[in-house]
Design an enzyme around this catalytic site. Structure first.
Site, PDB file in Angstrom:
ATOM      1  N   LYS A   1     -10.005  -2.096  -5.144  1.00  0.00           N
ATOM      2  CA  LYS A   1     -10.609  -0.761  -5.133  1.00  0.00           C
ATOM      3  C   LYS A   1      -9.530   0.308  -5.229  1.00  0.00           C
ATOM      4  O   LYS A   1      -9.733   1.351  -5.812  1.00  0.00           O
ATOM      5  CB  LYS A   1     -11.386  -0.552  -3.831  1.00  0.00           C
ATOM      6  CG  LYS A   1     -12.600  -1.416  -3.708  1.00  0.00           C
ATOM      7  CD  LYS A   1     -13.277  -1.147  -2.361  1.00  0.00           C
ATOM      8  CE  LYS A   1     -13.964  -2.367  -1.813  1.00  0.00           C
ATOM      9  NZ  LYS A   1     -13.273  -2.962  -0.639  1.00  0.00           N
TER      10      LYS A   1
ATOM     11  N   LYS B   1       0.830  -1.203   0.000  1.00  0.00           N
ATOM     12  CA  LYS B   1       0.000   0.000   0.000  1.00  0.00           C
ATOM     13  C   LYS B   1       0.868   1.257   0.000  1.00  0.00           C
ATOM     14  O   LYS B   1       0.560   2.217  -0.694  1.00  0.00           O
ATOM     15  CB  LYS B   1      -0.964  -0.006   1.195  1.00  0.00           C
ATOM     16  CG  LYS B   1      -2.099  -1.009   1.004  1.00  0.00           C
ATOM     17  CD  LYS B   1      -3.007  -1.056   2.203  1.00  0.00           C
ATOM     18  CE  LYS B   1      -4.165  -2.008   1.979  1.00  0.00           C
ATOM     19  NZ  LYS B   1      -4.968  -2.199   3.186  1.00  0.00           N
TER      20      LYS B   1
ATOM     21  N   LYS C   1      -3.787  -7.755  -9.378  1.00  0.00           N
ATOM     22  CA  LYS C   1      -4.921  -8.085  -8.507  1.00  0.00           C
ATOM     23  C   LYS C   1      -5.987  -6.981  -8.610  1.00  0.00           C
ATOM     24  O   LYS C   1      -5.657  -5.799  -8.552  1.00  0.00           O
ATOM     25  CB  LYS C   1      -4.445  -8.187  -7.050  1.00  0.00           C
ATOM     26  CG  LYS C   1      -5.568  -8.458  -6.051  1.00  0.00           C
ATOM     27  CD  LYS C   1      -5.121  -8.225  -4.607  1.00  0.00           C
ATOM     28  CE  LYS C   1      -5.833  -7.073  -3.933  1.00  0.00           C
ATOM     29  NZ  LYS C   1      -7.013  -7.341  -3.155  1.00  0.00           N
TER      30      LYS C   1
HETATM   31  P1  ADP Z   1      -9.945  -4.121  -2.032  1.00  0.00           P
HETATM   32  O1  ADP Z   1      -8.598  -4.754  -2.240  1.00  0.00           O
HETATM   33  O2  ADP Z   1     -10.673  -3.963  -3.288  1.00  0.00           O
HETATM   34  O3  ADP Z   1      -9.898  -2.839  -1.218  1.00  0.00           O
HETATM   35  P2  ADP Z   1     -10.846  -5.341   0.404  1.00  0.00           P
HETATM   36  O4  ADP Z   1      -9.446  -5.132   0.903  1.00  0.00           O
HETATM   37  O5  ADP Z   1     -11.951  -4.578   1.055  1.00  0.00           O
HETATM   38  O6  ADP Z   1     -10.809  -5.108  -1.167  1.00  0.00           O
HETATM   39  O7  ADP Z   1     -11.184  -6.875   0.451  1.00  0.00           O
HETATM   40  C1  ADP Z   1     -12.371  -7.452   0.911  1.00  0.00           C
HETATM   41  C2  ADP Z   1     -12.324  -8.932   0.660  1.00  0.00           C
HETATM   42  O8  ADP Z   1     -12.309  -9.193  -0.745  1.00  0.00           O
HETATM   43  C3  ADP Z   1     -11.079  -9.632   1.225  1.00  0.00           C
HETATM   44  O9  ADP Z   1     -11.448 -10.910   1.712  1.00  0.00           O
HETATM   45  C4  ADP Z   1     -10.181  -9.770   0.042  1.00  0.00           C
HETATM   46  O10 ADP Z   1      -9.295 -10.865   0.165  1.00  0.00           O
HETATM   47  C5  ADP Z   1     -11.188 -10.006  -1.080  1.00  0.00           C
HETATM   48  N1  ADP Z   1     -10.631  -9.565  -2.355  1.00  0.00           N
HETATM   49  C6  ADP Z   1     -10.378  -8.282  -2.715  1.00  0.00           C
HETATM   50  N2  ADP Z   1      -9.857  -8.239  -3.951  1.00  0.00           N
HETATM   51  C7  ADP Z   1      -9.763  -9.528  -4.389  1.00  0.00           C
HETATM   52  C8  ADP Z   1      -9.306 -10.134  -5.588  1.00  0.00           C
HETATM   53  N3  ADP Z   1      -8.837  -9.414  -6.591  1.00  0.00           N
HETATM   54  N4  ADP Z   1      -9.357 -11.481  -5.678  1.00  0.00           N
HETATM   55  C9  ADP Z   1      -9.839 -12.238  -4.656  1.00  0.00           C
HETATM   56  N5  ADP Z   1     -10.301 -11.708  -3.492  1.00  0.00           N
HETATM   57  C10 ADP Z   1     -10.263 -10.385  -3.352  1.00  0.00           C
END
Ligand code: ADP
Ligand code: TRP
Length: 318
Positions: free
Chosen positions: A193, A111, A190
Site C-alpha cells: 500500500k 519504511k 514487493k
Molecule cells: P502493506 O505492505 O500493503 O501495507 P500490510 O503491512 O498491512 O500491507 O500487510 C498485511 C498482510 O499482508 C501481512 O501479513 C503482509 O505480510 C501481507 N502482505 C502485504 N504485502 C504483501 C506482498 N506483496 N506479498 C505477500 N504478502 C503481503
C-alpha cells in the site's frame, strides 16, 4: 490451536494482502479452534495522519474482509483500538525489549528509507505487534514474508517475559506459504500500500485494467522467448493457477507469449476470480462493519482481559 493475524487500514487492500495474508487466514477460520483477524488501526497511525482517510479505510477494511469470505461467526474480527489492553501490554513488554532488537528490524529501516517519518511509534511498532499476538495466547501467525522478522521478535519477547516472570505467555510461530511469500507489485518490488504499486481487490474495473496493463516488463521483442521467473505478469498470474496450469503458462512465456497478451489473460483471470467478492462488496454497508466490529470486540475483550490478569499478577501490578 489459536491462529491470529492483523492487517493495516492504511489503503485499499491488494493482491499481495490477499494471497500473502487473507487467503491463508481464511483457510484457518474453518480449521482453527479459534481464529482472530483484526484491523490494526493503531499501527496505521504510523503512516496515516489524515483522520478522514483513516476513518474511511477502517470501515472499508472490514467490508473488504467480509466480501472476501471472513465470517464473524467463525473468526473474531475486530478493531485493535477497541481493545485498550493492546497498548497496556505493549508498555509492559517494552520494558523488557533491548533497543538493539528493534534497531535490527528491517521493516523500520525500509519504511524510513521510503520517506516515512522516523517516529518513536514507527520504531516501537514491533512491540505493539508482539502485544497483539501475545494477548490472545496465539500459537500460529499466518503472514507474508515481510512480517516474518516481526513475528520472530514477538517470539523473542514472549521467551524473555517467561524467563523473567515465569511461564505466562504462549510462544507463537510464524506461518509463511513459500509460494506466495512475496507478491510483486506492478513495478516488480514487493507490492505494498505504501509503494503505490498495487493492484487493488476492489478498485473500479478501469483502474484495475490500468494497473495490470501498466505492469513493468523488460524490453524483449513481441515473440522473443521470455523468462517466467523474472516476468512480473507471470509471477502474479501463477498465484491463481494450479501447479500444472502454472507450468503450462511458464512454457508459453518461454515459447514467446507476448507480454501484452499475458497481461490481457491476467486481467481476465483476475476479474473472474474476484468477481463474486466484488459483487458481494457492492452490497455491504458501513453499518455491517460496525456490527461485526462490535461483536468481535466483545469476544476479543474477554480473552484480552484474561491474559492481562495473568500478566499484571506476574509483574506485580495486581
Ligand atoms: P502493506 O505492505 O500493503 O501495507 P500490510 O503491512 O498491512 O500491507 O500487510 C498485511 C498482510 O499482508 C501481512 O501479513 C503482509 O505480510 C501481507 N502482505 C502485504 N504485502 C504483501 C506482498 N506483496 N506479498 C505477500 N504478502 C503481503
Ligand atoms: N505489522 C503487520 C503488517 O504490516 C500487521 C500486524 C499488526 C500484524 N499486528 C499484527 C500481523 C499481528 C500479524 C499479527 O502487515
Amino acid at each position: 490451536m489459536r491462529v491470529l493475524s492483523g492487517i493495516q487500514p492504511s489503503g485499499a487492500l491488494h493482491l499481495g494482502n490477499y494471497f500473502g495474508s487473507m487467503r491463508p487466514n481464511l483457510e484457518w477460520q474453518d480449521k482453527a479452534e479459534q481464529s482472530f483477524y483484526f484491523v490494526v488501526d493503531l499501527h496505521a497511525l504510523t503512516s496515516v495522519q489524515d483522520r478522514n482517510q483513516l476513518r474511511q479505510s477502517r470501515i472499508d477494511c472490514i467490508l473488504d474482509l467480509l466480501a472476501c469470505g471472513f465470517d464473524p461467526k467463525k473468526a473474531i474480527i475486530f478493531y485493535q483500538s477497541h481493545i485498550p489492553e493492546h497498548a497496556e501490554l505493549m508498555w509492559i513488554l517494552s520494558t523488557l525489549v533491548p533497543m538493539g532488537m528493534l534497531e535490527r528490524a528491517v521493516s523500520y529501516k525500509d519504511k524510513v528509507s521510503k520517506g516515512l517519518s522516523a517516529s518513536v511509534g514507527l520504531f516501537t511498532y514491533p512491540v505493539l505487534m508482539a502485544a497483539d499476538i501475545l494477548l490472545y495466547d496465539t500459537n500460529l501467525v499466518p503472514v507474508g514474508k515481510d512480517q516474518k522478522q516481526h513475528v520472530e521478535i514477538a517470539r523473542d519477547i514472549a521467551i524473555k517475559f517467561n524467563n523473567t516472570y515465569g511461564d505466562v505467555l504462549v510462544v507463537p510461530e510464524p506461518q509463511i506459504h513459500e509460494d506466495v511469500a512475496v507478491v510483486p507489485g506492478t513495478d516488480g518490488q514487493k507490492m505494498s500500500k505504501s509503494y503505490g504499486n498495487t493492484i487493488p481487490l476492489f478498485g473500479d474495473d478501469a483502474s484495475i485494467k490500468k494497473s495490470i496493463m501498466g505492469i513493468v516488463t523488460d524490453s524483449k521483442g513481441m515473440n522473443d522467448p521470455k523468462d517466467p521467473e523474472t516476468c512480473v505478469i507471470y509471477q502474479m498470474h501463477k498465484l491463481f493457477l494450479s501447479p500444472e496450469d502454472a507450468r503450462a503458462l511458464g512454457d508459453e512465456y518461454r515459447n514467446g507469449l507476448p507480454y501484452g497478451e499475458g497481461k490481457k489473460r491476467l486481467l481476465s483471470t483476475y476479474m473472474e476470480y474476484f468477481r463474486p467478492m466484488r459483487e458481494k462488496r457492492m452490497k455491504l454497508k458501513e453499518k455491517d462493519a460496525m456490527e461485526v466490529a462490535a461483536m468481535g470486540a466483545k469476544r476479543a475483550k474477554s480473552v484480552a482481559v484474561g491474559t492481562m490478569v495473568k500478566v499484571r499478577a506476574a509483574v506485580g501490578l495486581l
